[in-house]
Structure formats: structure tokens, C-alpha cells
Scaffold this active site. Structure first.
Site, PDB file in Angstrom:
ATOM      1  N   THR A  22     -24.189  16.802 -55.692  1.00 17.90           N
ATOM      2  CA  THR A  22     -23.098  15.943 -55.223  1.00 17.90           C
ATOM      3  C   THR A  22     -23.298  15.546 -53.775  1.00 17.90           C
ATOM      4  O   THR A  22     -22.878  14.466 -53.358  1.00 17.90           O
ATOM      5  CB  THR A  22     -21.762  16.693 -55.403  1.00 17.90           C
ATOM      6  OG1 THR A  22     -21.574  16.905 -56.797  1.00 17.90           O
ATOM      7  CG2 THR A  22     -20.586  15.910 -54.869  1.00 17.90           C
ATOM      8  N   SER A  70     -27.536  19.218 -60.717  1.00 17.74           N
ATOM      9  CA  SER A  70     -28.122  20.558 -60.885  1.00 17.74           C
ATOM     10  C   SER A  70     -27.790  21.188 -62.236  1.00 17.74           C
ATOM     11  O   SER A  70     -28.371  22.214 -62.588  1.00 17.74           O
ATOM     12  CB  SER A  70     -27.727  21.488 -59.742  1.00 17.74           C
ATOM     13  OG  SER A  70     -26.418  21.976 -59.913  1.00 17.74           O
ATOM     14  N   THR A 103     -24.048  22.085 -56.583  1.00 15.36           N
ATOM     15  CA  THR A 103     -23.364  23.382 -56.546  1.00 15.36           C
ATOM     16  C   THR A 103     -23.215  24.011 -57.942  1.00 15.36           C
ATOM     17  O   THR A 103     -22.930  25.201 -58.047  1.00 15.36           O
ATOM     18  CB  THR A 103     -21.969  23.259 -55.904  1.00 15.36           C
ATOM     19  OG1 THR A 103     -21.173  22.384 -56.706  1.00 15.36           O
ATOM     20  CG2 THR A 103     -22.046  22.745 -54.492  1.00 15.36           C
ATOM     21  N   ASP A 104     -23.395  23.214 -59.001  1.00 14.95           N
ATOM     22  CA  ASP A 104     -23.142  23.762 -60.345  1.00 14.95           C
ATOM     23  C   ASP A 104     -24.055  24.939 -60.678  1.00 14.95           C
ATOM     24  O   ASP A 104     -23.630  25.900 -61.319  1.00 14.95           O
ATOM     25  CB  ASP A 104     -23.298  22.665 -61.408  1.00 14.95           C
ATOM     26  CG  ASP A 104     -22.072  21.761 -61.476  1.00 14.95           C
ATOM     27  OD1 ASP A 104     -21.155  21.938 -60.652  1.00 14.95           O
ATOM     28  OD2 ASP A 104     -22.029  20.881 -62.353  1.00 14.95           O
TER      29      ASP A 104
END
Ligand code: SIN
Length: 357
Positions: A22, A70, A103-104
Site C-alpha cells: 500500500t 504482499s 503490510t498484509d
């Protein structure tokens, strides 16, 4: 490699590795920040947006390793990132590394880098900092620029006696990358939820004590698997109504390991007892974790474990999965060198790493 230096191989610099996420995302319009696509903007461009705030005299070099959402992170990309980090740490002109990441699955990359590059970064006294963002780069309040700037400062500045190692910085706070775990869908500090961390620039002494304890315990990095060496390991979540066929299905397609995200303190549905015993007898590696999201999973609790099965300690299921993959690969590499070490020997070294309280 894109760079703002004439001789990057000679000039001391901070290396910024772009993985996407993101932080590199674009929304169709600033009014629709949640309808964005991750991994659209190059890392060089992310740096150019904060150029005026970069401390004077600090040189940056950027390299785009990937530009993905990700959730699509692959074994191959982890290997590529790990090898790039190792090679860059050994380069005397690289003083620190920042990785911009989605961040996932930053949780997986965090433990992967700790287990494969943690000792090397500590020994060389260089910091590797993971960062990301929860809002795309063109959102009105985009958090990426300040996170990237904080990460660059963490990678480049002598901060008290904070040692070299693998860290993460987001939302003005820092933690060890091994403590990352995204536990909120949208909060700006989502990936740092599980960890008692430190404010960027202001080190909490008890946190630093914990960091040093982890680093003292992690004395040997694990090998980075090459593309086809990554063992297939699945996560199975125990739940009401779980069926024995679920485990049997995975045995048919020959996974090498199973991580059980069990209920409560890491128990699983009785219907899984028999097929899991068969799986272990066939040589499938079994690790028990808990689906609760915090706390630890211990051996032989609640029931006596199947022989050879290990409990994950404080590792979450996604972290335990990476740890098991690396342990299975380490066993294979050890065998090639005539060393009689098992995946359990390697996994046990990870589980006993101190938990920072
Ligand atoms: C991703 O993980 O690439 C998308 C989500 C995020 O970065 O927050």
C-alpha cells in the site's frame, strides 16, 4: 538499480529496497483511498516525495526487488529478498537497509529475515528496517512518507546503543521484525499490534534489553532455500465442525509439514486425531499453534502431543509456517553435510527466542 549517486559502490549510503504494498499503492482518486491498487509506484518515486526532508549529507540508493500486493508474496520472492539483503549487508558502502513492504504479509517477511539475516546484521552492526503504510501513496493523509522517513532515520542514525538487527518502523513506533503481526484491517499501527515497541527515536530501555536478549540467543542464521527447495507447508485451522477429510486431503497431495492453528491453548478437534497420527507416521512435520492471536502454545498441553510434534511457543501460525519451512530446509542442508540434525533441532532454537514483554 536506481540511484542518486555517481559511485554507489564506493559512497556510504542507505539502501532502500522496494517490495510494493500500500505504501506504493494508488487510489483511483484521493476521495476513494480504500479502492486502491497496491504496488503501483516505484520505490525511487516514493523517495523523491520525501527528498526535501532527508537529513543533509545522507545518500540513498534504491532498488526495486518487486512491486506486488504482499498477499501474493511467494517463496521465490522471499529468497530473492533474503539474498539481496545478505549481499547488501556484506557491502561496506551500505550502512543500513530499509524495505518498503505490503503490510498484509509483512509478518512472514519479518520472521524470514530475522531467521536468515538476523545474526549477520547484528554481527555487522547494520540495521534492516521494514516499513509500509495503511493508506495509498495518493491518499490525502498518506502515512507512507512519514513511515519511510522514520525508517530511513532508524537505519542511518546511531540511536543510543540500539544494535544492528532486523526491525520494523511504522506509525512512529518500532519493534523487532520478528514481533510483527497485522491484527487490524485498517488501523495505522496495524502490523505492530502484537508487540510492545519503542517510539521511533526514543528507545524504551526495557524493550532494548529484550532486543539484546533475542540477539544474544540468535547465534546462527538458517540457510535461505532456493526456489525449488522451499518445502510445502500448510496452515490448517481447527474449528467447530472440523472434519477428518480435511487432514486426509493434504496427505494425498504430500505436503511436507502442517501448522495447526488450534483453538485455545493449541488444541484441535478430536476428528483430526487419527488422520494427524497417520500424517506424522508418514513423516509429515507437525507444529501446533493457537488461533487466538496472542499467548503461547506449549508442548503436551492440552493433550499429550504426537511423537515428534512441536508446539510453537509464542509464534503465530504464519510465523510458525515460515519457521517450519526454514527448519525443514535446514535439516535437508545439514544432511548433505553429514550432520545428523533434524527440523525439530532447528525449530526448537526458534521457539526458545525470548519474548519481549
Ligand atoms: C499489501 O500487503 O501489499 C497490501 C496491504 C498493505 O500494504 O497494507
Amino acid at each position: 538499480m536506481s540511484t542518486n549517486l555517481k559511485n554507489p559502490e564506493k559512497t556510504p549510503h542507505i539502501l532502500i529496497l522496494g517490495m510494493g504494498g500500500t505504501i506504493a499503492g494508488l487510489a483511483p482518486s484521493p476521495e476513494k483511498p480504500l479502492e486502491y491498487k497496491a504496488g503501483q509506484v516505484g520505490v525511487g518515486s516514493l523517495i523523491s516525495h520525501i527528498q526535501s526532508a532527508i537529513p543533509e549529507g545522507l545518500s540513498l540508493v534504491s532498488e526495486q526487488v518487486a512491486n506486488i500486493n504482499s498477499r501474493n508474496l511467494s517463496d521465490d520472492l522471499l529468497s530473492l529478498l533474503g539474498e539481496t539483503v545478505r549481499k547488501s549487508l556484506l557491502d561496506p558502502s551500505v550502512h543500513g537497509i530499509v524495505i518498503t513492504h505490503g503490510t498484509d504479509t509483512i509478518e512472514e517477511t519479518g520472521i524470514f529475515l530475522q531467521l536468515t539475516c538476523g545474526q549477520l546484521s547484528h554481527e555487522l552492526g547494520k540495521r534492516v528496517i521494514l516499513t509500509g503504510a495503511m493508506l495509498p501513496s495518493n491518499a490525502p493523509d498518506a502515512d507512507g512518507p512519514s513511515n519511510l522517513l522514520d525508517a530511513i532515520k532508524w537505519a542511518s542514525t546511531p540511536i543510543d546503543d540500539c544494535p544492528g538487527g532486523i526491525y520494523a518502523v511504522m506509525d512512529g513506533r518500532a519493534c523487532m521484525a520478528i514481533d510483527l503481526a497485522k491484527r487490524h484491517t485498517t488501523a495505522l499501527n496495524a502490523p505492530l499490534q502484537s508487540s510492545p515497541s519503542s517510539s521511533a527515536g526514543l528507545i524504551n530501555p526495557s524493550w532494548l534489553f529484550g532486543v539484546k536478549a533475542v540477539q544474544a540467543a540468535w547465534i546462527e542464521d538458517l540457510p535461505i532455500p532456493t526456489g525449488n527447495e522451499w518445502p510445502w507447508v500448510e496452515i490448517l485451522t481447527s474449528h467447530a465442525g472440523a472434519r477428518s477429510e480435511t487432514v486426509a486431503h493434504w496427505m494425498d497431495i504430500e505436503v511436507k509439514g502442517i501448522v495447526l492453528a488450534g483453538s485455545g491453548i493449541g488444541g484441535f478437534h478430536d476428528s483430526w486425531q487419527a488422520p494427524l497420527a497417520q500424517a506424522v507416521a508418514k513423516g509429515v512435520a507437525l507444529v501446533r499453534t493457537s488461533r487466538t492471536g496472542s499467548g503461547s502454545t506449549f508442548l503436551n498441553i492440552p493433550e499429550k502431543d504426537l511423537p515428534g510434534c512441536l508446539a510453537s511457543g509464542s509464534l503465530t501460525a504464519p510465523r510458525a509456517r515460515i519457521a517450519l519451512q526454514l527448519s525443514l530446509n535446514a535439516e535437508k542442508q545439514a544432511k548433505k553435510m553429514g550432520k545428523p540434525l533434524t527440523w525439530q533441532d532447528f525449530f526448537a532454537r526458534i521457539v526458545v527466542l525470548p519474548v519481549i514483554k
